[in-house]
Design a protein around this motif. Structure first.
Motif, short mmCIF file in Angstrom:
data_model
loop_
_atom_site.label_atom_id
_atom_site.label_comp_id
_atom_site.label_asym_id
_atom_site.label_seq_id
_atom_site.Cartn_x
_atom_site.Cartn_y
_atom_site.Cartn_z
N UNK A 14 0.83 -1.21 0.00
CA UNK A 14 0.00 0.00 0.00
C UNK A 14 0.87 1.26 0.00
N UNK A 15 1.99 1.22 0.71
CA UNK A 15 2.83 2.43 0.80
C UNK A 15 3.72 2.61 -0.42
N UNK A 16 3.87 1.57 -1.23
CA UNK A 16 4.80 1.68 -2.36
C UNK A 16 4.20 1.57 -3.74
N UNK A 17 2.96 1.10 -3.83
CA UNK A 17 2.38 0.86 -5.16
C UNK A 17 1.13 1.71 -5.35
N UNK A 18 0.91 2.14 -6.58
CA UNK A 18 -0.30 2.91 -6.89
C UNK A 18 -1.52 2.00 -6.92
N UNK A 19 -1.32 0.77 -7.41
CA UNK A 19 -2.45 -0.12 -7.58
C UNK A 19 -2.22 -1.37 -6.76
N UNK A 40 -6.69 -0.97 2.76
CA UNK A 40 -5.82 0.07 2.21
C UNK A 40 -6.02 1.39 2.98
N UNK A 95 -3.30 3.40 5.37
CA UNK A 95 -2.89 4.78 5.10
C UNK A 95 -3.18 5.68 6.31
N UNK A 103 8.34 8.18 4.19
CA UNK A 103 9.26 7.28 3.48
C UNK A 103 10.72 7.65 3.76
N UNK A 127 13.54 8.91 -9.56
CA UNK A 127 12.81 8.34 -8.41
C UNK A 127 13.59 7.23 -7.71
N UNK A 173 0.33 8.10 -7.36
CA UNK A 173 0.71 7.06 -6.39
C UNK A 173 0.73 7.61 -4.98
N UNK A 174 0.22 6.83 -4.02
CA UNK A 174 0.13 7.32 -2.64
C UNK A 174 1.49 7.71 -2.07
N UNK A 175 2.53 6.98 -2.41
CA UNK A 175 3.86 7.27 -1.87
C UNK A 175 4.35 8.63 -2.36
N UNK A 214 -9.05 3.53 -11.98
CA UNK A 214 -9.21 2.97 -10.65
C UNK A 214 -9.39 4.05 -9.57
N UNK A 215 -8.73 5.21 -9.76
CA UNK A 215 -8.79 6.27 -8.74
C UNK A 215 -9.23 7.58 -9.38
#
Lengths: 351, 351
Positions: A41-46, A55, A59, A69, A108, B122-124, B210-211
């Motif tokens: 959840x903290x590293x992926x968009x999907x 999720x 968060x 991070x 990144x 992306x959440x990160x 998706x979002x």
């Protein structure tokens, strides 16, 4: 590695104040979920494998615990901003977002965020970008400047901020940390002009912009036209915009005498504007008039625009790699280099 | 006006060290040109009345004298960064550059530069944007967050950094300096769905992401489909990208049973990808399948895409006006407001 005094001081001050940071394990315990789910959840968009409620919970817990991070800790330790600036002349030109994406893709994983500064191609805004950079807002810069030249940009390298310029031709090695990435714009425009001539066109006009890479592209076009015994025919409008392209095409169509049978836009957005003006004048493409561009922006394929492909993503990625190298210990020692990538002629239906 | 201690201290430290600044008059004298020419060159992108050699000379003298526009002095006096951040999920989506341009158009005359931070949805990366903002890098923020919600964003307002969110619906007034600008996304999608039904379509599929705003758009579509006694038919792919749109359309075309006669993309880039996939499958648009989008990105007109126009430039301008007001003395006193702008259905050839 050279850093300005201000940046080093600020970094040290913050480092002392840094609180204990929660780990992903802490978050997993607090949320009552697996550490794998937290990492996802903290590293992926999907995260299709994690239920939406889980999720959200992860968060919220991460936020509640003040999770940040590693990036921030790393930045505080190094007294750097861990930021690259990307200075571009026009964010609405679809060429530049691809460049930014290439830059981000390398930046990144190396721990750098990318900030975009849009100058609108104006000298006053380019000067502002330099002001902003001199305040230590970024560790390195990838830029397209239409007005500023090395004498004005040297101040960045002297302050320890490496610069990679997106150029339109090879640049000689220099003593400062100013590198460049480019495709040979003159040769690429020459190749497109040869294609137009090979397709039987003799009256070929070029739509130019006032500043930027247009000049080198015009040189390539002119050289091939003259070699073929044809007269170069330029229409210059101010900017790299659809409006400029449409205005220039309208001027071409209103001229007395024979109309060109092909028009070469010095960029795809100019070519797109020209296509629209031609269609509005009742002309078919390529039947009545052939149109070519330069850049291969994402929509060129869908519109069937014959154009020069600049590998913008790869140019951005190469620029980022160059910055990352410059920012490694000893990276400032080598002379400024010019890196060439290859262009490609994309043959589609507009020619 | 609330500012963080760090920012105030930095501003003061710099203010003391500021050297005497040359004026445009000093530059005119040193370069041996008129003050009018200096003003033109330093303030305008295009100066056809100034010979190129003179322009270069002026820029070099200005650089040599250490000229900086008033902007910097203003920033040093005010202990502000004189910067707005624009946080967007995807710089390659042509919707956002228009928003940025609207923002810049209001920000520049008010003395603010605009920096763009791309989160890739992306959440990160959204969390990184918040980290970056909390370091005092910008005075105000315009943002589209796909993942962070008010509880995570409140920290900005508490630190004195006003936030304007680009939203997909009305938000209730809140106690913090978090405002929003929006068009009614559900109503806009409902209007487009009504148009498709009015054109005789019964099997209408929607391609979703998706979002983000896709969800509200889906609600508007569903409501109208059900009112008309028709079954909503969703295909969801991950992102707002041409690739996602093409993938979703390919899935639709590979399904057994009757194919939809119309496809509504939850954004123009999704619709563009769908158009390309449909054409690659040998289908004509709108003959075999009608396609509609949402956003009215610049290229939609050229491609004949029927779509919902979001006034992105006006949304950006309104967001910037809201930030400028918030940053005036006492600007933090009023509750967070939600500002609505109007959408428009653009009828073109794809439906």
């Amino acid at each position: 590695m050279t850093t300005s005094t201000t940046r080093t001081t600020r970094g040290k001050g913050r480092d002392k104040a840094a609180p204990a940071r929660p780990t992903q394990k802490d978050i997993a315990l607090a949320a009552g979920v697996s550490q794998a789910a937290v990492s996802l959840v903290l590293n992926k968009a999907e995260t299709p494998s994690v239920p939406p409620a889980t999720r959200t919970r992860i968060l919220e817990v991460a936020e509640g615990l003040g999770y940040r991070p590693n990036h921030l800790a790393r930045m505080l330790r190094s007294a750097r901003t861990m930021t690259f600036a990307c200075v571009i002349p026009d964010i609405t030109n679809p060429f530049y977002p691809g460049l930014v994406r290439g830059l981000q893709t390398v930046a990144a994983p190396a721990g750098y965020d990318v900030l975009i500064f849009d100058t609108d191609g104006r000298p006053e805004r380019e000067a502002r970008a330099i002001d902003w950079l001199l305040q230590g807002r970024a560790d390195g810069v990838v830029a397209t400047f239409f007005h500023l030249r090395v004498p004005q940009l040297a101040v960045l390298a002297r302050k320890g901020i490496p610069l990679v310029r997106l150029e339109s031709q090879h640049k000689p090695d220099g003593p400062l940390a100013i590198d460049s990435v480019y495709i040979d714009n003159a040769e690429a425009a020459a190749a497109m002009t040869r294609l137009l001539i090979a397709r039987g066109h003799r009256r070929i006009a070029m739509i130019q912009a006032e500043f930027g890479p247009s000049q080198r592209r015009a040189q390539g076009y002119s050289a091939v036209m003259r070699e073929a015994g044809l007269a170069p025919d330029f229409v210059t409008d101010s900017a790299y915009s659809e409006e400029s392209g449409a205005r220039a095409m309208t001027r071409l169509l209103q001229r007395k005498g024979e109309r060109p049978t092909a028009v070469f836009g010095a960029s795809d957005v100019l070519a797109l504007g020209a296509m629209e003006a031609a269609r509005n004048a009742g002309l078919s493409i390529p039947g009545d008039i052939a149109i070519a561009g330069f850049d291969d922006i994402p929509v060129a394929k869908l519109l069937g625009l014959t154009t020069v492909r600049q590998p913008e993503f790869d140019l951005g990625a190469l620029a980022a790699e160059t910055l990352v190298r410059r920012l490694q210990p000893g990276g400032f020692g080598s002379p400024g280099k010019s890196h060439e990538l290859k262009f490609e002629i994309m043959k589609r239906s507009s020619v």
